[in-house]
Design a protein around this motif. Sequence first.
Motif, PDB file in Angstrom:
ATOM      1  N   CYS A 135      51.596  40.696  44.573  1.00  0.00           N
ATOM      2  CA  CYS A 135      51.844  41.555  43.416  1.00  0.00           C
ATOM      3  C   CYS A 135      50.563  41.644  42.579  1.00  0.00           C
ATOM      4  O   CYS A 135      49.750  40.726  42.563  1.00  0.00           O
ATOM      5  N   CYS A 136      50.406  42.769  41.876  1.00  0.00           N
ATOM      6  CA  CYS A 136      49.218  42.967  41.034  1.00  0.00           C
ATOM      7  C   CYS A 136      49.381  42.305  39.673  1.00  0.00           C
ATOM      8  O   CYS A 136      48.433  42.209  38.903  1.00  0.00           O
ATOM      9  N   GLY A 137      50.626  41.881  39.354  1.00  0.00           N
ATOM     10  CA  GLY A 137      50.865  41.278  38.040  1.00  0.00           C
ATOM     11  C   GLY A 137      51.785  42.122  37.178  1.00  0.00           C
ATOM     12  O   GLY A 137      52.130  41.734  36.062  1.00  0.00           O
ATOM     13  N   TYR A 138      52.184  43.287  37.699  1.00  0.00           N
ATOM     14  CA  TYR A 138      53.048  44.172  36.905  1.00  0.00           C
ATOM     15  C   TYR A 138      54.527  43.968  37.241  1.00  0.00           C
ATOM     16  O   TYR A 138      55.407  44.115  36.389  1.00  0.00           O
ATOM     17  N   GLY A 139      54.785  43.605  38.499  1.00  0.00           N
ATOM     18  CA  GLY A 139      56.169  43.542  39.003  1.00  0.00           C
ATOM     19  C   GLY A 139      57.091  42.675  38.171  1.00  0.00           C
ATOM     20  O   GLY A 139      56.658  41.734  37.503  1.00  0.00           O
ATOM     21  N   GLY A 140      58.359  43.028  38.205  1.00  0.00           N
ATOM     22  CA  GLY A 140      59.380  42.239  37.515  1.00  0.00           C
ATOM     23  C   GLY A 140      59.228  42.272  36.008  1.00  0.00           C
ATOM     24  O   GLY A 140      59.812  41.463  35.304  1.00  0.00           O
ATOM     25  N   LEU A 141      58.394  43.204  35.509  1.00  0.00           N
ATOM     26  CA  LEU A 141      58.119  43.369  34.068  1.00  0.00           C
ATOM     27  C   LEU A 141      57.374  42.177  33.471  1.00  0.00           C
ATOM     28  O   LEU A 141      57.334  42.010  32.258  1.00  0.00           O
ATOM     29  N   VAL A 142      56.785  41.352  34.339  1.00  0.00           N
ATOM     30  CA  VAL A 142      56.051  40.177  33.850  1.00  0.00           C
ATOM     31  C   VAL A 142      54.905  40.609  32.929  1.00  0.00           C
ATOM     32  O   VAL A 142      54.559  39.911  31.981  1.00  0.00           O
ATOM     33  N   TYR A 143      54.378  41.790  33.203  1.00  0.00           N
ATOM     34  CA  TYR A 143      53.279  42.310  32.384  1.00  0.00           C
ATOM     35  C   TYR A 143      53.693  42.399  30.909  1.00  0.00           C
ATOM     36  O   TYR A 143      52.873  42.227  30.013  1.00  0.00           O
ATOM     37  N   ASP A 145      44.791  36.059  40.668  1.00  0.00           N
ATOM     38  CA  ASP A 145      45.084  35.448  41.964  1.00  0.00           C
ATOM     39  C   ASP A 145      44.935  36.480  43.083  1.00  0.00           C
ATOM     40  O   ASP A 145      44.429  36.180  44.157  1.00  0.00           O
ATOM     41  N   ARG A 146      45.350  37.711  42.802  1.00  0.00           N
ATOM     42  CA  ARG A 146      45.239  38.744  43.818  1.00  0.00           C
ATOM     43  C   ARG A 146      43.777  39.151  44.028  1.00  0.00           C
ATOM     44  O   ARG A 146      43.323  39.329  45.157  1.00  0.00           O
ATOM     45  N   ILE A 147      43.067  39.263  42.917  1.00  0.00           N
ATOM     46  CA  ILE A 147      41.672  39.710  42.999  1.00  0.00           C
ATOM     47  C   ILE A 147      40.848  38.812  43.926  1.00  0.00           C
ATOM     48  O   ILE A 147      40.016  39.273  44.686  1.00  0.00           O
ATOM     49  N   LYS A 148      41.146  37.526  43.897  1.00  0.00           N
ATOM     50  CA  LYS A 148      40.313  36.596  44.682  1.00  0.00           C
ATOM     51  C   LYS A 148      40.522  36.749  46.198  1.00  0.00           C
ATOM     52  O   LYS A 148      39.790  36.176  46.983  1.00  0.00           O
ATOM     53  N   ASP A 149      41.504  37.564  46.589  1.00  0.00           N
ATOM     54  CA  ASP A 149      41.766  37.716  48.026  1.00  0.00           C
ATOM     55  C   ASP A 149      40.742  38.568  48.768  1.00  0.00           C
ATOM     56  O   ASP A 149      40.777  38.649  49.994  1.00  0.00           O
ATOM     57  N   SER A 150      39.879  39.259  48.024  1.00  0.00           N
ATOM     58  CA  SER A 150      38.836  40.022  48.727  1.00  0.00           C
ATOM     59  C   SER A 150      37.628  40.213  47.825  1.00  0.00           C
ATOM     60  O   SER A 150      37.754  40.418  46.619  1.00  0.00           O
TER      61      SER A 150
END
Length: 757
Positions: free
Chosen positions: A573-581, A594-599
Amino acid sequence: MDLEKLLSMQKLCINDNPATCVTECPIHVDVKGFICEIRKGDFEEAYRILSKRMPFINVIGLVCDHPCENLCVTNINGNAISIHELEKAVTIYGSMAKIKTLPIPKIDKKIAIIGGGISGITCAYDLNKKGYSVDIYEKENEIGGSFLKMPEIILNPKLIKEEIIKLEEQGIEIKLNQEITPEKLKDLTLEYDAFFIGSGEWNEKFNVNEVTMQTEIEKVFAGGRIVSGCESVIQSVQTGRCAAVSIDRFVYKKSLTALRAKEGAYKSILKVDIKNEEISPRIKPENGTFTKEEAINEALRCVQCECHKCVKACVHLQKVKLDPKAYIRTINQNERIILGDHYANKTINSCTECGLCGAVCPTSINMADIINETRISMVFRNKMPLSTHDFALKDMEFTNSKYFELIKHQPGMNNSKYVFYPGCQLSASYSEYVIKSYNYLMEKLDGGVGLYLGCCGAPAKWAGRQEQYDSSIEKIKSNLEKLGNPIVITACSTCFSNFGESLKNIRIKSLWEVFDEKGIPLGAKPGNGKTLAVHDACTTRNEKGIQESIRNIAKRLHYEIKEPEFTKQNTKCCGYGGLVYYTNKEFSREVTQDRIKDSENDFLAYCAMCRDLFVLKGKKTYHILDLIYGSGKEEISDMKVPTLSDRRANRFKLKKELLDNLWGEKMEIKDEYNDLKIVFGQELRDKIEDELILEGDIKRVIGYAQKTNDSFYNPENGHILAWKRFVNITFWVEYQKVNDSFNIINAYSHRMEVKGV
Ligand code: SF4
Ligand code: SF4
Ligand code: SF4
């Protein structure tokens, strides 16, 4: 909430299953456990663990033929953990461990062991521990069987003697130079409750049940070499132990066969993924036996087998320090009691409902479904404060109001074979791309392409407001019916997934698939071989068609694709899902990071929110439409993203422009106080963005205060403090009037915030 279903999900988790080294050990020594202690340098604790399952540890620990070792998951190119050498090290360095021996109350039952070999003394040892009086009959003048034949360099006879003395001290009677023949056995029948034959040779043939070690002769069990036919030390121990269990059950007239499937070696169902582990070569003991340090280093090579694929992949599970099993248990325990308190709220509302856990789990345990059901249950039981998801729900309300909602046939047409549903986030971030895409669709597709601007209901769904979601879907269904149930073309992954799930009779297609099939819009410039990492949206993790279309488009535009570590079905997830943003911004940023570090490569996203969140965190990211309509220009990849206030304004503007340009209709809606001029610095702008306060909210507070004079005036600095409650939230604004504009000094609101986890 269906608690039964919840518990049955919990049972599917395989993480508690023992590692291969444990299941493949015939006596199930906790290999992983004792290695864990060696890693910490605690050899005494390792010794304690080893001795729980291993009899005569000071001997067997040195000579076990270690069948587990070959099956260790690290056994790649012969580099399996040296389990046997570690066992030896534990035996040597941990033997000072003080192991408590409790007095064993004796029972009135007698067992005879024929043959003092390995299986015989194991059977004697186990039965003695259960309180039986045990006699060992040995035809030679000492017991120990094949231990005695081992070279001194491998096994010092002194150690065997010590173990035999211990057996005698425990009350086992050893009768040496006593050969028991089949005839003699008959004579002893009345004296003993059962017999175990562990002698390597026996004059009579008998059949032995492999599960129970029972022979067809009354009261007689057998084990060791005459049964297994092999010289394995540990196998002999296992047969002796197995017979001891059977004898005990036999004496007490219990079932000999019940629940025995997991005795002896068996296959572990634990799935361990070591593809990301670096398996270094085995450490060789320099002087034949590991030094303590060598043993510790070798133990550190052990990957401590566990599943935990979900935890390794998900930053939320790592943060809450719960694996799904414990998480489900907590939800289950708290369902009637705690849910709704601060802890439960912040935990439950910090899952992005991305479904990655379900995708990586070997048994498909998906916390997204469980968390969503929990949120629904919390709402149902009034345990979810309205303010938790208030901003997102109000945003949805705005999107489905006259300010944005628009449902039209193609200009000049009365029917629609297709309808374009761009979604609220693309419209908020890149309204010009929506216009361009709509024009493209009208040009490429025959039969009429209608337009539907609105929100698919995702905020209500994520917030657990099931009724609100259902009624939003009903409304969409009825609007589509009025359009003649056209094929819906979405440009948003979340709309695609929600419609696919909730509008069963409607065909859904993604805009990217249409581009892929009908051709990329003219004018898109090629990307000169730039390498991009595709970030798939988590809501379409199972949509191979969409994923392939994105890659095809990028390749056709001459971009190289390098997949990030978690991709396609396993995307993050990019950080938006589930309204966590909205509910937990701080944590949402961790998810993005966490996602950014994957590439290391720039990202290519196809969800507007994903693109915006990555750019906000400093990751260069293109939306697929940036490649098509923005020609992939470098400066687009870190272009400033719209604020929450801009997002509302952009949607409104989009509707206005479309109505005017395509249908020649003027939109005459005006917001009260919208024309008020407000001025504030970047710091305050960032603060209100973080606290989910819109410029519109500030204008409404000031407008109301100016109209009613309902405010405080501070004569010392000339500031005015005004407030206004809108439904469940009170907004406060401190400002100063300068000519015809208002300088904003501060703004805040009383809204429940979820911080922390
Ligand atoms: S890596 Fe460690 S825990 Fe896993 S099988 Fe090998 S010894 Fe056992
Ligand atoms: S749904 Fe996503 S955020 Fe929630 S537990 Fe699973 S992987 Fe983690
Ligand atoms: S992935 Fe997680 S939930 Fe699934 S079996 Fe493994 S530890 Fe259990």
